[in-house]
Design an enzyme around this catalytic site. Structure first.
Site, PDB file in Angstrom:
ATOM      1  N   CYS A   1       0.584  -0.777   0.131  1.00  0.00           N
ATOM      2  CA  CYS A   1      -0.240  -0.038   0.216  1.00  0.00           C
ATOM      3  C   CYS A   1       0.664   1.409   0.496  1.00  0.00           C
ATOM      4  O   CYS A   1       1.444   1.019   0.693  1.00  0.00           O
ATOM      5  CB  CYS A   1      -0.476  -0.218   1.373  1.00  0.00           C
ATOM      6  SG  CYS A   1      -1.520   1.438   2.286  1.00  0.00           S
TER       7      CYS A   1
ATOM      8  N   GLN B   1      -4.469  -0.409  -4.932  1.00  0.00           N
ATOM      9  CA  GLN B   1      -5.337  -1.786  -5.943  1.00  0.00           C
ATOM     10  C   GLN B   1      -5.572  -1.126  -6.814  1.00  0.00           C
ATOM     11  O   GLN B   1      -6.173  -1.968  -7.959  1.00  0.00           O
ATOM     12  CB  GLN B   1      -6.137  -2.294  -5.087  1.00  0.00           C
ATOM     13  CG  GLN B   1      -6.655  -3.948  -5.311  1.00  0.00           C
ATOM     14  CD  GLN B   1      -7.746  -3.949  -4.526  1.00  0.00           C
ATOM     15  OE1 GLN B   1      -6.813  -4.533  -3.133  1.00  0.00           O
ATOM     16  NE2 GLN B   1      -8.792  -5.082  -5.033  1.00  0.00           N
TER      17      GLN B   1
ATOM     18  N   CYS C   1      -2.841  -2.354   6.184  1.00  0.00           N
ATOM     19  CA  CYS C   1      -3.121  -1.287   6.893  1.00  0.00           C
ATOM     20  C   CYS C   1      -4.613  -1.100   7.630  1.00  0.00           C
ATOM     21  O   CYS C   1      -4.775  -0.322   8.341  1.00  0.00           O
ATOM     22  CB  CYS C   1      -2.993  -0.351   6.209  1.00  0.00           C
ATOM     23  SG  CYS C   1      -3.620  -0.284   3.744  1.00  0.00           S
TER      24      CYS C   1
ATOM     25  N   HIS D   1       1.328   3.457   3.083  1.00  0.00           N
ATOM     26  CA  HIS D   1       1.300   3.275   4.970  1.00  0.00           C
ATOM     27  C   HIS D   1       2.212   2.414   4.550  1.00  0.00           C
ATOM     28  O   HIS D   1       3.316   1.991   5.575  1.00  0.00           O
ATOM     29  CB  HIS D   1       0.332   2.321   5.732  1.00  0.00           C
ATOM     30  CG  HIS D   1      -0.988   3.393   5.881  1.00  0.00           C
ATOM     31  ND1 HIS D   1      -2.887   3.173   4.718  1.00  0.00           N
ATOM     32  CD2 HIS D   1      -1.199   4.177   6.552  1.00  0.00           C
ATOM     33  CE1 HIS D   1      -3.179   3.913   5.413  1.00  0.00           C
ATOM     34  NE2 HIS D   1      -2.533   4.027   6.440  1.00  0.00           N
TER      35      HIS D   1
HETATM   36 ZN   LIG Z   1      -2.765   1.867   3.415  1.00  0.00          ZN
END
Ligand SMILES: [Zn+2]
Length: 225
Positions: A113, A154, A184, A116
């Site tokens: 991600c 995503q 996350c 994060h």
């Molecule tokens: Zn994240």
């Protein structure tokens, strides 16, 4: 005042996992440094983070971590930022004249991600209908893996996979569905272990209801060996 409100917006954007573009945002000078030079710089940065957290890097267990993390960032989990690592575009003529849908399902996705820097783990299902050109099956896995090995959102990953296969195959008729868990979300913040995120991108004929239904039915097939 203005600066503060911009900062808050950007923070909220990341917390909500909103992506801003279908291309990975890269700096113009992204490849001025070699991989080796990047590892050397990142190593110092990781050491700085760890020391700031109060860790003693003379401890045998922690000593090698900055170098290990730097190598892992550049060569592995963010290796897909390097266009030289893009899978080669070799294709074949469709000798069997197979004109139906081909689905490669349950492709493992390991990504990160970008908000994060925590793992995204899941499955991608990719399909295309050949217009005369085919790719080796493992090529589809490699394309998924290449775009997954970047700081990602995503939605963007799903679109990048479809766009790349459309280019390689010379057809719009490509689709991708990804079902993934974001650590996350699962391990911090809201801490929802069960939830996963599904994203999809349907090109060409896959925009038609019947074709899309066929693809989604194939994904549901319970394959056991
Ligand atoms: Zn994240």
């Amino acid at each position: 005042m203005k600066i503060e409100s911009d900062f808050n917006d950007i923070d909220a954007l990341g917390d909500d996992h909103v992506g801003t573009s279908s291309d990975t945002p890269m700096r113009a000078d992204a490849f001025k440094l070699s991989g080796k030079e990047k590892i050397d710089i990142i190593k110092d940065d990781v050491r700085h983070i760890m020391e700031t957290l109060g860790l003693d890097l003379t401890d045998d267990s922690l000593k090698g971590t900055p170098n290990r993390v730097a190598k892992m960032f550049v060569n592995e989990i963010f290796g897909g930022l390097d266009p030289e690592k893009k899978p080669s575009a070799s294709t074949f003529d469709n000798k069997y004249k197979y004109g139906e849908m081909l689905v490669e399902k349950n492709i493992t996705v390991y990504s990160t991600c970008e908000h994060h820097l925590l793992p995204i783990v899941g499955r991608a299902h990719v399909a295309y209908i050949s217009n005369g050109t085919v790719v080796g099956l493992s090529k589809m896995n490699r394309i998924v893996d290449y775009y997954a090995k970047r700081p990602q959102v995503q939605e963007r990953l799903t679109i990048q996979i479809v766009k790349e296969l459309q280019n390689v195959l010379g057809t719009e008729d490509v689709a991708c569905v990804i079902d993934a868990k974001h650590l996350c979300v699962n391990s911090r913040g809201i801490r929802d272990i069960e939830s996963s995120t599904v994203t999809s991108e349907f090109g060409g004929k896959f925009k038609e209801k019947e074709t899309r239904r066929e693809f989604l039915d194939y994904i549901q097939l319970d394959t056991q060996f």
